[in-house]
Enzyme design. Structure first.
Site, PDB file in Angstrom:
ATOM      1  N   LEU A  33       6.512 -40.477 -32.519  1.00  9.86           N
ATOM      2  CA  LEU A  33       7.402 -40.985 -33.571  1.00  9.86           C
ATOM      3  C   LEU A  33       8.263 -42.152 -33.111  1.00  9.86           C
ATOM      4  O   LEU A  33       8.671 -42.231 -31.953  1.00  9.86           O
ATOM      5  CB  LEU A  33       8.297 -39.838 -34.053  1.00  9.86           C
ATOM      6  CG  LEU A  33       7.527 -38.598 -34.531  1.00  9.86           C
ATOM      7  CD1 LEU A  33       8.512 -37.485 -34.915  1.00  9.86           C
ATOM      8  CD2 LEU A  33       6.613 -38.916 -35.704  1.00  9.86           C
ATOM      9  N   HIS A  34       8.521 -43.052 -34.040  1.00  9.76           N
ATOM     10  CA  HIS A  34       9.424 -44.183 -33.808  1.00  9.76           C
ATOM     11  C   HIS A  34      10.388 -44.270 -34.997  1.00  9.76           C
ATOM     12  O   HIS A  34      10.325 -43.438 -35.921  1.00  9.76           O
ATOM     13  CB  HIS A  34       8.631 -45.476 -33.594  1.00  9.76           C
ATOM     14  CG  HIS A  34       7.604 -45.735 -34.652  1.00  9.76           C
ATOM     15  ND1 HIS A  34       7.930 -45.967 -35.970  1.00  9.76           N
ATOM     16  CD2 HIS A  34       6.244 -45.791 -34.591  1.00  9.76           C
ATOM     17  CE1 HIS A  34       6.834 -46.176 -36.663  1.00  9.76           C
ATOM     18  NE2 HIS A  34       5.780 -46.047 -35.861  1.00  9.76           N
ATOM     19  N   GLY A  36      10.447 -46.049 -37.499  1.00 15.03           N
ATOM     20  CA  GLY A  36       9.801 -46.151 -38.805  1.00 15.03           C
ATOM     21  C   GLY A  36       9.607 -44.759 -39.396  1.00 15.03           C
ATOM     22  O   GLY A  36       9.928 -44.507 -40.564  1.00 15.03           O
ATOM     23  N   HIS A  37       9.107 -43.821 -38.562  1.00 13.22           N
ATOM     24  CA  HIS A  37       8.933 -42.442 -39.035  1.00 13.22           C
ATOM     25  C   HIS A  37      10.300 -41.836 -39.390  1.00 13.22           C
ATOM     26  O   HIS A  37      10.435 -41.119 -40.379  1.00 13.22           O
ATOM     27  CB  HIS A  37       8.300 -41.568 -37.946  1.00 13.22           C
ATOM     28  CG  HIS A  37       6.912 -41.998 -37.558  1.00 13.22           C
ATOM     29  ND1 HIS A  37       6.613 -42.522 -36.324  1.00 13.22           N
ATOM     30  CD2 HIS A  37       5.749 -41.956 -38.242  1.00 13.22           C
ATOM     31  CE1 HIS A  37       5.320 -42.784 -36.268  1.00 13.22           C
ATOM     32  NE2 HIS A  37       4.771 -42.460 -37.408  1.00 13.22           N
ATOM     33  N   GLN A  61     -10.218 -39.720 -39.370  1.00 10.71           N
ATOM     34  CA  GLN A  61      -9.921 -41.088 -39.791  1.00 10.71           C
ATOM     35  C   GLN A  61     -10.143 -42.128 -38.691  1.00 10.71           C
ATOM     36  O   GLN A  61      -9.815 -43.295 -38.868  1.00 10.71           O
ATOM     37  CB  GLN A  61      -8.516 -41.184 -40.382  1.00 10.71           C
ATOM     38  CG  GLN A  61      -7.376 -40.994 -39.396  1.00 10.71           C
ATOM     39  CD  GLN A  61      -6.041 -40.916 -40.102  1.00 10.71           C
ATOM     40  OE1 GLN A  61      -5.689 -39.912 -40.711  1.00 10.71           O
ATOM     41  NE2 GLN A  61      -5.246 -41.982 -40.031  1.00 10.71           N
ATOM     42  N   GLY A 148       4.926 -44.951 -45.445  1.00 15.52           N
ATOM     43  CA  GLY A 148       5.456 -46.276 -45.108  1.00 15.52           C
ATOM     44  C   GLY A 148       4.682 -47.389 -45.800  1.00 15.52           C
ATOM     45  O   GLY A 148       3.455 -47.331 -45.911  1.00 15.52           O
ATOM     46  N   VAL A 177       9.885 -50.793 -41.196  1.00 17.33           N
ATOM     47  CA  VAL A 177      10.975 -50.960 -40.235  1.00 17.33           C
ATOM     48  C   VAL A 177      10.476 -51.886 -39.125  1.00 17.33           C
ATOM     49  O   VAL A 177       9.347 -51.722 -38.646  1.00 17.33           O
ATOM     50  CB  VAL A 177      11.425 -49.606 -39.634  1.00 17.33           C
ATOM     51  CG1 VAL A 177      12.539 -49.806 -38.616  1.00 17.33           C
ATOM     52  CG2 VAL A 177      11.881 -48.666 -40.744  1.00 17.33           C
ATOM     53  N   SER A 186       5.116 -49.605 -34.806  1.00 14.45           N
ATOM     54  CA  SER A 186       3.836 -48.908 -34.875  1.00 14.45           C
ATOM     55  C   SER A 186       3.673 -48.117 -33.578  1.00 14.45           C
ATOM     56  O   SER A 186       4.074 -48.594 -32.509  1.00 14.45           O
ATOM     57  CB  SER A 186       2.699 -49.930 -34.989  1.00 14.45           C
ATOM     58  OG  SER A 186       1.471 -49.325 -34.646  1.00 14.45           O
ATOM     59  N   SER A 187       3.073 -46.943 -33.692  1.00 15.47           N
ATOM     60  CA  SER A 187       2.829 -46.164 -32.469  1.00 15.47           C
ATOM     61  C   SER A 187       1.893 -46.937 -31.543  1.00 15.47           C
ATOM     62  O   SER A 187       1.892 -46.731 -30.335  1.00 15.47           O
ATOM     63  CB  SER A 187       2.201 -44.812 -32.819  1.00 15.47           C
ATOM     64  OG  SER A 187       3.032 -44.122 -33.713  1.00 15.47           O
TER      65      SER A 187
HETATM   66  O1  PAF Z   1      -0.258 -43.042 -41.587  1.00 12.04           O
HETATM   67  C1  PAF Z   1      -0.578 -42.103 -40.819  1.00 12.04           C
HETATM   68  O2  PAF Z   1       0.096 -41.836 -39.806  1.00 12.04           O
HETATM   69  C2  PAF Z   1      -1.814 -41.286 -41.126  1.00 12.04           C
HETATM   70  O3  PAF Z   1      -2.808 -42.074 -41.682  1.00 12.04           O
HETATM   71  C3  PAF Z   1      -1.525 -40.052 -42.000  1.00 12.04           C
HETATM   72  C4  PAF Z   1      -1.013 -40.449 -43.363  1.00 12.04           C
HETATM   73  C5  PAF Z   1      -0.500 -39.164 -41.305  1.00 12.04           C
HETATM   74  C6  PAF Z   1      -2.810 -39.255 -42.205  1.00 12.04           C
HETATM   75  O4  PAF Z   1      -3.343 -38.826 -40.992  1.00 12.04           O
END
Ligand code: PAF
Length: 282
Positions: A33-34, A36-37, A61, A148, A177, A186-187
């Site tokens: 997490l950063h 932005g989260h 994904q 976001g 952010v 971004s991570s």
């Molecule tokens: O944006 C993300 O971090 C991911 O795509 C999400 C929405 C958590 C789905 O895995």
């Protein structure tokens, strides 16, 4: 703060929490997490009685050769940050819990919206995102879910899925952010090596220049995209994946600049692929 790894336990908590009259806000994340989260969490706390953050690096994904294995993970650091932020529950399932042996279902938004931009460069990516979000929504039963604006295409696809499949929840967009110098958080920024971090600033520079040109009356999309690409090309390390200017509500193509437009780009610096965007209202 509660921590759940099990879907049934998460659902039970959410059902109970709702029964007690509380609304639930979900912040779906892949962890590491950063700020932005944390801004998503802040927004969720303002709008909902209880906040759940999901942490799950979703294998569905990531394409072959992408960074699933290397994707940064630090659950104990994430938990401390979320505890300090006043989050009520973390949902952190394992891949086996989410996708047990034999799992073969999926949820997919088809058509133009998923085929262009990141959909073109990362085949199957959005099918993985919509499938996992469906599972996260069913596990956490939120009234609202917070996404976001940085992942602008993801946000519009999830909104469309929720609308078309009648999920009983509201999708809330939250602004990007940025670091003080303009780099979008971004991570994946931790992957940037040496001069790449500095060179990545061409992204916000190119986006801002395009915005200024539009505000100055430029309406020609080809010229605007040309100027963005020329600015990015001043960085020796940058390799453009795409630069697009599209309808900001549904990603359809535009003849010229009008209404709410999304200027979006994806650029690689070495192995690190960064995305960024600006919404401009004309
Ligand atoms: O944006 C993300 O971090 C991911 O795509 C999400 C929405 C958590 C789905 O895995």
């Amino acid at each position: 703060m509660e921590v759940f790894n099990n879907i049934n336990k998460m659902q039970e908590w959410s059902l109970q929490t709702r029964k007690q009259g509380n609304s639930i806000g979900l912040v779906p994340t892949m962890g590491y997490l950063h700020d932005g989260h944390l801004s998503l969490v802040e927004e969720a706390k303002k709008k909902c009685d209880k906040v759940v953050v999901s942490i799950f690096v979703n294998p569905l994904q990531f394409g072959q050769g992408e960074d699933f294995e290397e994707y940064p993970r630090d659950l104990s650091r994430d938990s401390s940050l979320l505890e300090a932020a006043g989050v009520d529950a973390i949902f952190a399932p394992s891949a086996r819990e989410m996708y047990p042996t034999g799992f073969s279902s999926s949820v997919e938004v088809s058509g133009e919206i998923t085929e262009k931009m990141c959909g073109a460069s990362r085949p199957g990516h959005f099918k993985g995102v919509t499938t996992v979000c469906t599972k996260l929504f069913h596990a956490c039963l939120p009234d609202m879910a917070f996404f976001g604006q940085k992942d602008a295409q993801q946000l519009l696809i999830i909104k469309k899925m929720v609308r078309e499949l009648n999920f009983p929840l509201k999708i809330v967009p939250v602004p990007i952010v940025r670091e003080e110098d303009g780099l979008a958080l971004s991570s994946r920024n931790v992957y940037l090596e040496g001069v790449q971090r500095q060179e990545a600033l061409v992204l916000i520079k190119a986006l801002k220049q395009a915005e200024e040109q539009i505000r100055g009356g430029e309406r020609d999309i080809t010229r605007l995209i040309g100027a963005i690409k020329a600015t990015i090309a001043t960085s020796p390390q940058a390799k453009i994946d795409y630069v697009e200017i599209l309808n900001g509500d549904n990603l359809s193509g535009l003849e010229r600049i009008e209404g709410r437009v999304l200027i979006a780009l994806a650029v690689k610096f070495g192995k690190t692929r960064l995305i960024d965007n600006l919404l401009v209202e004309v």
